[in-house]
Design a protein around this motif. Structure first.
Motif, PDB file in Angstrom:
ATOM      1  N   ARG A   1       0.812  -1.215   0.000  1.00 40.65           N
ATOM      2  CA  ARG A   1       0.000   0.000   0.000  1.00 40.65           C
ATOM      3  C   ARG A   1       0.845   1.263   0.000  1.00 40.65           C
TER       4      ARG A   1
ATOM      5  N   ASP B   1       1.600   3.519  -2.222  1.00 36.22           N
ATOM      6  CA  ASP B   1       1.028   4.721  -2.833  1.00 36.22           C
ATOM      7  C   ASP B   1       0.031   5.394  -1.887  1.00 36.22           C
ATOM      8  N   ARG B   2      -0.834   4.608  -1.284  1.00 34.58           N
ATOM      9  CA  ARG B   2      -1.820   5.144  -0.334  1.00 34.58           C
ATOM     10  C   ARG B   2      -1.122   5.747   0.879  1.00 34.58           C
TER      11      ARG B   2
ATOM     12  N   ARG C   1       0.400   9.134   0.205  1.00 31.16           N
ATOM     13  CA  ARG C   1      -0.592  10.218   0.252  1.00 31.16           C
ATOM     14  C   ARG C   1      -0.890  10.632   1.694  1.00 31.16           C
TER      15      ARG C   1
ATOM     16  N   GLN D   1       2.093   2.181   8.260  1.00 28.98           N
ATOM     17  CA  GLN D   1       2.533   3.536   7.941  1.00 28.98           C
ATOM     18  C   GLN D   1       3.871   3.841   8.602  1.00 28.98           C
TER      19      GLN D   1
END
Length: 160
Positions: A37, A39-40, A43, A57
């Protein structure tokens, strides 16, 4: 003394970093999710969403500020600048570059790559912004994209 003046004695002079506890290492599942994940997560990090300790994260943030990632992004920016100057491959499967935008932002690209190669730390937020610039095929770095490449690079550099 005026109401808005602060005495010098009231300001801290040193920071005690010895009391900080080490961050827990993200689990293998968190590390895998960070890769899947990315790319997410870029952001989220680019807009300043805080990461929970041990989360995907947090794992992604740790990878973003690593030396390997810094070198990879710097190399990608230098390659794009070289390709825009006509020193790159003539035939490629890559998305075509927006040569005028890259040429106009050449000095900013140089400043960003110098910052990435400097020994000081970088922020995950700035690195996420750089990754977004490089990965967005509809962005200002690519032929049919829109936006201000110089401005986006400047914002990423300020966030670094």
């Amino acid at each position: 003394m005026a109401d808005n003046d602060v005495e010098a004695a009231a300001l801290p002079t040193t920071t005690d970093t010895s009391r900080r506890e080490p961050m827990p290492r993200p689990s293998l599942v968190s590390q895998l999710m960070a890769r899947l994940r990315a790319d997410r997560l870029d952001r989220l990090i680019a807009v300043g969403v805080p990461a929970a300790a041990g989360s995907a994260q947090a794992a992604h943030e740790a990878r973003l500020v690593s030396t390997a990632e810094r070198e990879t992004i710097a190399r990608s920016l230098r390659t794009a600048a070289a390709d825009a100057r006509g020193r790159g491959l003539l035939l490629s499967s890559r998305v075509p570059l927006h040569v005028p935008n890259i040429t106009a932002a050449g000095d900013m690209i140089d400043a960003v790559t110098l910052r990435l190669h400097s020994p000081g730390p970088v922020s995950a937020r700035g690195m996420a912004r750089l990754r977004q610039i490089l990965s967005d095929g509809t962005g200002p770095m690519y032929r049919y994209g829109r936006g201000d490449l110089r401005g986006r690079l400047g914002a990423a550099l300020a966030a670094l």
